[in-house]
Scaffold this active site. Structure first.
Site, PDB file in Angstrom:
ATOM      1  NE  ARG A 282      -6.393  96.314  68.141  1.00 12.85           N
ATOM      2  CZ  ARG A 282      -6.505  97.472  67.621  1.00 12.85           C
ATOM      3  NH1 ARG A 282      -6.226  98.840  68.453  1.00 12.85           N
ATOM      4  NH2 ARG A 282      -7.876  97.780  68.177  1.00 12.85           N
ATOM      5  CB  VAL A 283      -2.258  97.603  63.261  1.00 17.93           C
ATOM      6  CG1 VAL A 283      -2.989  99.083  62.096  1.00 17.93           C
ATOM      7  CG2 VAL A 283      -1.105  97.277  63.315  1.00 17.93           C
TER       8      VAL A 283
ATOM      9  N   GLY B  47     -11.773  99.435  67.931  1.00 20.22           N
ATOM     10  CA  GLY B  47     -10.824  99.622  66.594  1.00 20.22           C
ATOM     11  C   GLY B  47     -10.902  98.479  65.316  1.00 20.22           C
TER      12      GLY B  47
ATOM     13  CB  THR C  20      -7.454 106.997  70.673  1.00 20.64           C
ATOM     14  OG1 THR C  20      -7.286 106.025  71.008  1.00 20.64           O
ATOM     15  CG2 THR C  20      -7.788 107.708  69.561  1.00 20.64           C
TER      16      THR C  20
ATOM     17  CB  THR D 243     -11.142 107.590  69.290  1.00 19.42           C
ATOM     18  OG1 THR D 243     -11.407 106.850  70.741  1.00 19.42           O
ATOM     19  CG2 THR D 243     -13.095 108.470  70.028  1.00 19.42           C
TER      20      THR D 243
HETATM   21  N1  ASP Z   1      -9.430 102.716  68.197  1.00 25.18           N
HETATM   22  C1  ASP Z   1      -8.334 102.907  68.997  1.00 25.18           C
HETATM   23  C2  ASP Z   1      -7.630 101.260  68.255  1.00 25.18           C
HETATM   24  O1  ASP Z   1      -8.798 100.579  68.303  1.00 25.18           O
HETATM   25  C3  ASP Z   1      -9.190 102.676  70.441  1.00 25.18           C
HETATM   26  C4  ASP Z   1      -9.536 103.523  70.594  1.00 25.18           C
HETATM   27  O2  ASP Z   1     -10.319 104.717  70.404  1.00 25.18           O
HETATM   28  O3  ASP Z   1      -9.848 103.978  71.635  1.00 25.18           O
HETATM   29  O4  ASP Z   1      -6.894 101.222  68.306  1.00 25.18           O
END
Ligand code: ASP
Length: 338
Positions: free
Chosen positions: A235-236, A261, A207, A258
């Site tokens: 999914r968000v 989430g 990310t 990051t």
């Molecule tokens: N935070 C991001 C999500 O959950 C994934 C990540 O940062 O690795 O979509």
């Protein structure tokens, strides 16, 4: 004669007194300027995701690719900020570059949903105006961060999802691509591994995010991602959610997160950091450590964040094996993974 000499004394006294006043004004002006000079002309941070970074688990040469990409993204922001550009432009342009790197989990190279698709999320926030824009679950916008910026600048809304976001992006001139643009064999193989060996968790590192403080004292933040491998269709995550994965407030700080989430959403991580700074007597570093190393970790949430406060202090804590990250100021540059 006596009267004349006392008048002379009075005039001399007045002249010295005025000189004293002028010089003390200059002193206080100097100390005011000094305070202003103490805030760096700009500060720019970038991340390329947190996660498991054991050298054995990275393809050969990958660590160097991460470092090179972060260095290049820093240079993009540095050039904009050195030339008097805005924090917002630095954040957007650096993230566009990172989204185009096939080994990062944003734009091209995004991870796959359980159905084998790439659904992308991104957001951006302007700490000067408190305006924000975001897109979620998009499959055809080449650079979701630009679409998020357009939602902020050219629509009355903050968050558009799916085909509504895609139609809007096309109507304001964003580059639209076939969904196959985002395919990479490496991420597809990762999906196959997860689905064969469920519930072994696959690492989603990659990310991307950026935060900036410009010479005018404006803060901005942005984040872009493909989410998590094998995520459910629709999914968000936190990345496009203002206050969870992204936040910027000129009176507090700029944050890009990051990690897992769902935890960042439930703990409103980005807003929590800003609120701690505004409403508690604490430093950016202490507040960020408290969230990442205690609150999130104790809840089982893995990840990290990058943040800059209004005075130019910055921090980049993570509770995972590593976080691809870098910082540049007029005097300093550093890029690290572990
Ligand atoms: N935070 C991001 C999500 O959950 C994934 C990540 O940062 O690795 O979509």
């Amino acid at each position: 004669m006596k009267k004349l000499s006392s008048r002379c004394h009075f005039v001399l006294f007045s002249v010295f007194f005025c000189l004293f006043l002028v010089s003390s004004c200059k002193d206080s002006e100097r100390s005011f300027n000094k305070e202003r000079v103490e805030r760096p002309e700009f500060v720019f941070l970038v991340h390329g995701g947190a996660g498991v970074f054991h050298p054995d688990q990275l393809p050969e040469g990958r660590e160097q690719e991460y470092l090179d990409a972060v260095n290049e993204a820093l240079s993009i922001g540095e050039e904009i900020l050195t030339n008097g550009g805005s924090a917002l432009d630095a954040v957007e342009k650096a993230i566009i570059f990172l989204e185009d790197q096939p080994f990062l989990n944003a734009g091209k190279g995004a991870v796959f949903t359980a159905e084998g698709k790439n659904e992308l999320d991104a957001s951006i926030m302007d700490g000067q105006t408190m305006n924000a824009g975001a897109v979620g679950g998009v499959t055809t916008i080449k650079n979701p961060i630009t679409a998020a910026r357009k939602v902020m600048d050219q629509s009355p809304h903050v968050f558009l999802v799916g085909s509504g976001a895609e139609q809007f992006a096309a109507s304001v001139g964003c580059e639209i691509v076939d969904p196959s643009h985002f395919f990479t064999q490496e991420r597809f193989d990762a999906l196959m591994r997860v689905q064969e060996a469920n519930p072994i968790p696959e690492d989603n590192r990659g990310t991307v995010g950026a935060v900036a403080l410009d010479r005018y004292g404006n803060l901005a933040a942005g984040t872009s991602t493909g989410g998590m491998t094998n995520k459910r269709f629709g999914r968000v995550g936190d990345s496009p959610i203002i206050g969870a994965g992204t936040y910027a407030d000129n009176n507090g700080c700029a944050v890009s997160g990051t990690g897992h989430g769902e935890f960042f959403i439930r703990y409103a991580v980005a807003y929590d950091l800003n609120a701690k700074l505004k409403y508690q007597v604490t430093s950016l570093e202490t507040a960020a450590n408290e969230i990442i190393h205690h609150k999130l970790k104790e809840a089982g949430g893995s990840g990290g964040l990058i943040a800059i406060d209004k005075d130019g202090n910055y921090t980049m804590p993570f509770n995972t094996g590593g976080m691809i990250r870098g910082v540049v100021t007029p005097k300093y540059r550093k890029v690290e993974v572990y």
